[in-house]
Scaffold this active site. Sequence first.
Site, PDB file in Angstrom:
ATOM      1  N   HIS A 142       9.711 -24.892 -23.423  1.00 53.39           N
ATOM      2  CA  HIS A 142      11.039 -25.011 -22.814  1.00 53.39           C
ATOM      3  C   HIS A 142      11.821 -26.196 -23.367  1.00 53.39           C
ATOM      4  CE1 HIS A 142       9.359 -22.452 -19.315  1.00 53.39           C
ATOM      5  NE2 HIS A 142       9.922 -21.699 -20.244  1.00 53.39           N
ATOM      6  N   HIS A 199      10.053 -11.115 -23.117  1.00 50.51           N
ATOM      7  CA  HIS A 199       9.035 -11.085 -22.057  1.00 50.51           C
ATOM      8  C   HIS A 199       9.403 -12.155 -21.030  1.00 50.51           C
ATOM      9  CE1 HIS A 199       7.072  -9.167 -25.501  1.00 50.51           C
ATOM     10  NE2 HIS A 199       6.258  -8.584 -24.642  1.00 50.51           N
ATOM     11  N   ASP A 250       7.610 -14.182 -26.044  1.00 50.10           N
ATOM     12  CA  ASP A 250       6.652 -14.955 -25.242  1.00 50.10           C
ATOM     13  C   ASP A 250       5.811 -14.011 -24.381  1.00 50.10           C
ATOM     14  OD1 ASP A 250       5.377 -16.938 -23.778  1.00 50.10           O
ATOM     15  OD2 ASP A 250       7.074 -17.257 -22.432  1.00 50.10           O
TER      16      ASP A 250
END
Length: 278
Positions: A18, A41, A158
């Site tokens: 992130h 995802h 992801d």
Amino acid sequence: MNYRHAYHAGNFADVVKHLALSAILLHLKKKDKPFAVIDSHAGCGHYDLSASEAARTGEAEDGIKKLSPIAPGDDALGTYLRLARDVTGHYPGSPLIAAKLLRNQDRLIAIEKHPEDFAVLRDVLSPWRNASAECADGYVRLNALVPPFERRGLVLIDPPYEAEDEFQTAARGFAQAYRKFATGIYLIWFPVKSDAAAAAFAGEILASGASKVLRIDIALDDAPQSAREKLNRAGLIVVNPPYGFDTQMRGALAKIAPLLGRAHPAQTDVTWLAGEGR
């Protein structure tokens, strides 16, 4: 290994992923031209760290909760930390971080195939008119959504790595998208189960013909994954990273690694596999 987001929200791998996501989106916002974000995802969008799934693993204790001593500045790390601390007791997933960083002219398409997770995701993204959620197979929709009409943007891949062949599926999904959208930025997360498996995965990404490929690794300790119950190593592959992104990530990782480690500071590495630093 089952990497459903709810069980691992806010862990060390989420922190690095992130942080990288925030850095890339801040770079894209430097130009007025609109961009698209495709999250293949997406998960639920946000996670209650006191819920049974997160509490069962306690992985946020080795992740975002260890970064509380850091006062957010004006850089990508500061932006990420402010977003991560925005709602007490909850941790934002990638689609929520992206939605909060979008401008009016930008767009987010978040894809999640699990119906229960999708229902939550749709509600989480409902305040943003330029963010949409789709209940579908992420790889299939990704191939249909590229290139975005903006011709500029980020693709986040992801997956939960539930299937034994997920590495091959993720590499194939990237290659299909890259053939259609070679100028896009791609952020691909993967667990490091073994050095050989990680290297093979990176090799498959390189085999797509991508000319600018950066790999970022983080390890909480030296123990092999087979000797641990919890994930202790993870990586990111960034295709077409923004200019200066590698230097930016090295600086941010140097700040957080001493806090994320267990007996010793976390080990991090930022390496060019193809392109600028080769």
